[in-house]
Design a protein around this motif. Sequence first.
Motif, PDB file in Angstrom:
ATOM      1  N   PRO A  76      26.914 -48.758   0.286  1.00 28.64           N
ATOM      2  CA  PRO A  76      26.817 -47.270   0.330  1.00 28.64           C
ATOM      3  C   PRO A  76      25.681 -46.870   1.250  1.00 28.64           C
ATOM      4  O   PRO A  76      24.964 -47.424   1.601  1.00 28.64           O
ATOM      5  N   ARG A  77      26.111 -45.843   2.121  1.00 27.80           N
ATOM      6  CA  ARG A  77      25.266 -45.174   3.254  1.00 27.80           C
ATOM      7  C   ARG A  77      25.668 -43.956   3.620  1.00 27.80           C
ATOM      8  O   ARG A  77      26.588 -43.368   3.239  1.00 27.80           O
ATOM      9  N   MET A  78      24.595 -43.201   4.139  1.00 30.35           N
ATOM     10  CA  MET A  78      24.908 -41.835   4.344  1.00 30.35           C
ATOM     11  C   MET A  78      25.838 -41.484   5.498  1.00 30.35           C
ATOM     12  O   MET A  78      25.856 -42.098   6.525  1.00 30.35           O
ATOM     13  N   PRO A  79      26.432 -40.508   5.450  1.00 28.37           N
ATOM     14  CA  PRO A  79      27.453 -40.114   6.405  1.00 28.37           C
ATOM     15  C   PRO A  79      26.639 -39.529   7.449  1.00 28.37           C
ATOM     16  O   PRO A  79      25.628 -38.865   7.373  1.00 28.37           O
ATOM     17  N   ARG A  80      27.104 -39.818   8.909  1.00 24.94           N
ATOM     18  CA  ARG A  80      26.416 -39.222   9.924  1.00 24.94           C
ATOM     19  C   ARG A  80      27.469 -38.443  10.814  1.00 24.94           C
ATOM     20  O   ARG A  80      28.662 -38.846  10.853  1.00 24.94           O
ATOM     21  N   CYS A  81      27.042 -37.535  11.885  1.00 26.57           N
ATOM     22  CA  CYS A  81      27.930 -36.756  12.603  1.00 26.57           C
ATOM     23  C   CYS A  81      27.448 -37.212  14.116  1.00 26.57           C
ATOM     24  O   CYS A  81      26.521 -37.582  14.387  1.00 26.57           O
ATOM     25  N   TRP A  82      28.439 -37.027  14.951  1.00 24.28           N
ATOM     26  CA  TRP A  82      28.639 -37.362  16.256  1.00 24.28           C
ATOM     27  C   TRP A  82      28.077 -36.245  17.263  1.00 24.28           C
ATOM     28  O   TRP A  82      28.567 -35.077  17.084  1.00 24.28           O
ATOM     29  N   THR A  83      26.883 -36.225  18.050  1.00 25.38           N
ATOM     30  CA  THR A  83      26.486 -35.039  18.772  1.00 25.38           C
ATOM     31  C   THR A  83      27.012 -35.129  20.160  1.00 25.38           C
ATOM     32  O   THR A  83      26.831 -34.173  20.757  1.00 25.38           O
TER      33      THR A  83
END
Length: 212
Positions: A175-182
């Motif tokens: 399990p890991r937190m989602p991340r967004c691309w800048t």
Amino acid sequence: MNKLLCDKVAMEELLAELNSEFDDAEGWIRIVDADWFADDLKIKLSVLINDESEPDLWQLTCSGVVEESICSESFDSIYVLGESALLKPYSEEHADLMFADNSCDPAQLLGIICSCCVEVFGRLEYVHRFLNQRATLEGIVSSKYGLLGRFPLSLAKRIEESFERLPIRVNVLDPRMPRCWTGTEFVPYPKLMVLELGNSFVIGEGFNAVRA
């Protein structure tokens, strides 16, 4: 009073007006226009409080939008929510769901996954976002082993529970937190909220309103 505060007050005014004066039987709300400006979405609403009034035009500004679904239909409610199942893809840990020894009927397996998705999110169309390969009977559900998909943890756990008495072995991994691309790096998602407009919704960082 600065513009941002004025817009916030206007949004509160709109929500308060709908809460206190809107006639569910005679009134209606309609989206009459929507335009993108970078990551901001401007939505124009036509709001009829009751059949004794004239429609009012409101413009909603949705900033930092990460997802939207706009339906061309009348509705009778508007909500701004800081907690919603729609936020799980952005605020909840995601986990890979691996499987092996699969002897399930593909239709049964896909049906269970779809049912779990509706239970957790209230929306069936989210299945394709998390499932590995296409959501068809010829997809991953027909394989003997592999990566079923990457799911928000609550959905992964619900699927795992639903498979307990079936001829398939599953494991929830990493399990890991989602991340967004800048554009230059992956970063955690900012604090998001949901603007619900009937069956339409917008997920973003903030929502303001002004009379158009």
